[in-house]
Write a protein that holds these residues in place. Structure first.
Motif, PDB file in Angstrom:
ATOM      1  N   TYR A  85       0.879  -1.158   0.110  1.00 42.06           N
ATOM      2  CA  TYR A  85      -0.023  -0.099  -0.158  1.00 42.06           C
ATOM      3  C   TYR A  85       0.905   1.194   0.031  1.00 42.06           C
ATOM      4  O   TYR A  85       1.992   1.303   0.422  1.00 42.06           O
ATOM      5  N   HIS A  89      -2.291   6.965   0.473  1.00 48.75           N
ATOM      6  CA  HIS A  89      -3.402   6.474  -0.334  1.00 48.75           C
ATOM      7  C   HIS A  89      -4.301   5.966   0.765  1.00 48.75           C
ATOM      8  O   HIS A  89      -5.703   5.891   0.535  1.00 48.75           O
ATOM      9  N   VAL A  93      -8.944   5.231   0.991  1.00 45.70           N
ATOM     10  CA  VAL A  93      -9.770   3.761   0.991  1.00 45.70           C
ATOM     11  C   VAL A  93     -10.114   3.320   2.450  1.00 45.70           C
ATOM     12  O   VAL A  93     -10.770   2.297   2.613  1.00 45.70           O
ATOM     13  N   LEU A  97     -12.102  -0.149   3.492  1.00 51.04           N
ATOM     14  CA  LEU A  97     -11.683  -1.025   4.283  1.00 51.04           C
ATOM     15  C   LEU A  97     -12.448  -1.159   5.508  1.00 51.04           C
ATOM     16  O   LEU A  97     -12.688  -2.361   6.017  1.00 51.04           O
ATOM     17  N   ALA A 276     -13.540   0.758  -4.596  1.00 45.10           N
ATOM     18  CA  ALA A 276     -12.083   1.070  -4.411  1.00 45.10           C
ATOM     19  C   ALA A 276     -11.503   0.389  -5.704  1.00 45.10           C
ATOM     20  O   ALA A 276     -11.843  -0.795  -6.290  1.00 45.10           O
ATOM     21  N   LYS A 278      -8.123  -1.956  -6.755  1.00 47.70           N
ATOM     22  CA  LYS A 278      -6.935  -2.643  -6.233  1.00 47.70           C
ATOM     23  C   LYS A 278      -5.947  -2.886  -7.605  1.00 47.70           C
ATOM     24  O   LYS A 278      -6.461  -3.445  -8.360  1.00 47.70           O
ATOM     25  N   GLU A 320      -2.562  -4.207  -4.569  1.00 45.85           N
ATOM     26  CA  GLU A 320      -1.677  -2.656  -4.057  1.00 45.85           C
ATOM     27  C   GLU A 320      -2.911  -1.751  -4.213  1.00 45.85           C
ATOM     28  O   GLU A 320      -3.555  -1.474  -4.922  1.00 45.85           O
ATOM     29  N   PHE A 321      -2.837  -1.193  -2.926  1.00 46.14           N
ATOM     30  CA  PHE A 321      -3.699  -0.107  -2.582  1.00 46.14           C
ATOM     31  C   PHE A 321      -2.885   1.222  -2.879  1.00 46.14           C
ATOM     32  O   PHE A 321      -2.067   1.449  -2.295  1.00 46.14           O
TER      33      PHE A 321
END
Length: 420
Positions: A85, A89, A93, A97, A276, A278, A320-321
């Motif tokens: 991550y 960011h 998110v 989450l 979101a 990813k 990956e965020f």
């Protein structure tokens, strides 16, 4: 592809030419609708290109929020191969989450399996029907896939829910020990203590090639494709209008199948879905000598898939965020390549840099398929998360049935936008 006359009228416009949009366009055209498929690029060149190319039968358990403190602390260090991550960011998110955590409760996961089983049971057949007509069968492998665990303890803990779901829904599986794995795939090193072999899962040697074949089929049938900007969409005189590279088009129905770009269009229309992105990466490698794999292999401990593709052996990473359009940070590829080399004799990379894509995700891991709540003629088909390639043809059929008011082949209620 051919240009279109200015302001041509269609029955439906599909925005987005990935596997989801192409499939929706195909199924609508089969139901005697005139259909225009619109994208900025050619079909199958974004998320539909860069996935593991698997049509899952056993996708009953989504990616969940870690509920054990030890796992949460491990991911917080930001050095795990399955998750990376960008710290800056995380505030963007955090709402997603938090909702993902709520959706990760056992009762919610059971509901997810109940919602997904009917459509997953049709996924391979829906691909097969399109592939046969598109002459794309050569891409498909009926060899199943392997999920491998590096310790018996991890297998006992992590595989149990999947095995229970397979038994509940009648999905075939085999539990393999290390010797069984190397009997099935002789060029794998003996690193897996246990594995699940899922024979009903289908895979392909080029998901982008499959999507392009489906798009060519749609055009050969008489459907139209045009380059255009979906963000020009506007509603005027009971029709939806979109500007194209050459002219414009209108239709009473428009389908948003823009994957990770869907909310760019929907937010200005007042929609606030808990959405979101990813990000994920892949890179192709040559094999050393005459080593070969017959099927995809998931290394469950390290969160990557190694799968044979036409371009070479593709390694796909976990999550990956980060901002969707931020520069690539392919640290996960660097983390998993040594693990993959220990599993299979990989040679040199085919491309100099990894490819990056984005998955469109909702916290309950179900896509939105159906009408938009406040705009007549606006239809939604996005948010497929990690199962976009699996579900594209099936949700395309479901959406076409809803638009044409046919009896839907599966219950559409779990995928309705009103759940948010």
């Amino acid at each position: 592809m051919s240009a279109i006359p200015e302001a041509r009228r269609y029955d439906a416009i599909v925005l987005g030419a990935g596997i989801v949009g192409v499939s929706a366009a195909y199924h609508l055209f089969r139901r005697h609708r005139s259909v225009l498929l619109v994208d900025r690029a050619e079909p199958g060149e974004a998320t539909s290109y860069g996935n593991s190319g698997v049509v899952e039968r056993e996708g009953f358990h989504p990616i969940v929020f870690p509920r054990r403190l030890g796992a949460l602390m491990r991911y917080a260090r930001n050095d795990e191969p399955a998750l990376h991550y960008h710290l800056g960011h995380l505030p963007a998110v955090s709402g997603f989450l938090w909702k993902l955590r709520a959706q990760s409760a056992p009762a919610r996961l059971a509901e997810y399996g109940e919602a997904m089983n009917p459509i997953l049971s049709h996924a391979a057949a829906e691909h097969g029907q399109m592939a046969a007509k598109a002459r794309a069968v050569e891409y498909f492998r009926g060899t199943g896939w392997l999920r491998g665990w590096r310790s018996r303890e991890a297998f006992a803990t992590e595989a149990a829910p999947l095995i229970a779901a397979c038994e509940r829904y009648g999905v075939k599986y085999e539990v393999l020990d290390g010797h069984d794995v190397t009997d099935l795939e002789p060029d794998l090193a003996p690193v897996f203590a246990r594995a699940l072999f899922l024979p009903e899962t289908v895979s392909v040697s080029s998901p982008g090639g499959v999507t392009k074949s489906y798009a060519r089929l749609f055009e050969a049938m008489g459907g139209a494709f045009a380059h255009g900007d979906a963000l020009t969409l506007r509603h005027e005189r009971e029709l939806w209008r979109v500007e194209l590279a050459d002219g414009a088009a209108t239709a009473p129905d428009v389908i948003v199948a823009l994957g990770p770009w869907s909310m760019d269009l929907l937010r200005p229309l007042g929609y606030r879905f808990p959405f979101a992105v990813k990000r994920g990466y892949h890179q192709h490698f040559r094999a050393r000598g005459d080593a070969a794999l017959a099927r995809p292999v998931v290394d469950m401990a390290h969160g990557y898939v190694l799968t044979p593709m036409r371009q070479g052996y593709r390694i796909t990473t976990g999550i990956e965020f980060a901002r969707r359009d931020a520069p690539p940070t392919p640290v996960q590829i660097a983390r998993v390549v040594p693990q993959a080399r220990a599993l299979f004799p990989l040679g040199e990379p085919v491309e100099p840099e990894p490819w990056m894509g984005a998955r469109p995700c909702l916290p309950d891991s179900l896509p939105i398929v159906g009408p938009a709540p406040r705009h007549p003629g606006l239809w939604l088909d996005f948010g497929h998360g990690h199962l976009g390639f699996t579900l594209g043809p099936a949700t395309g059929r479901l959406l076409a049935e809803l638009i044409t008011r046919e009896m839907p082949f599966v219950d559409p209620a779990p995928f309705s936008a009103v759940r948010f």
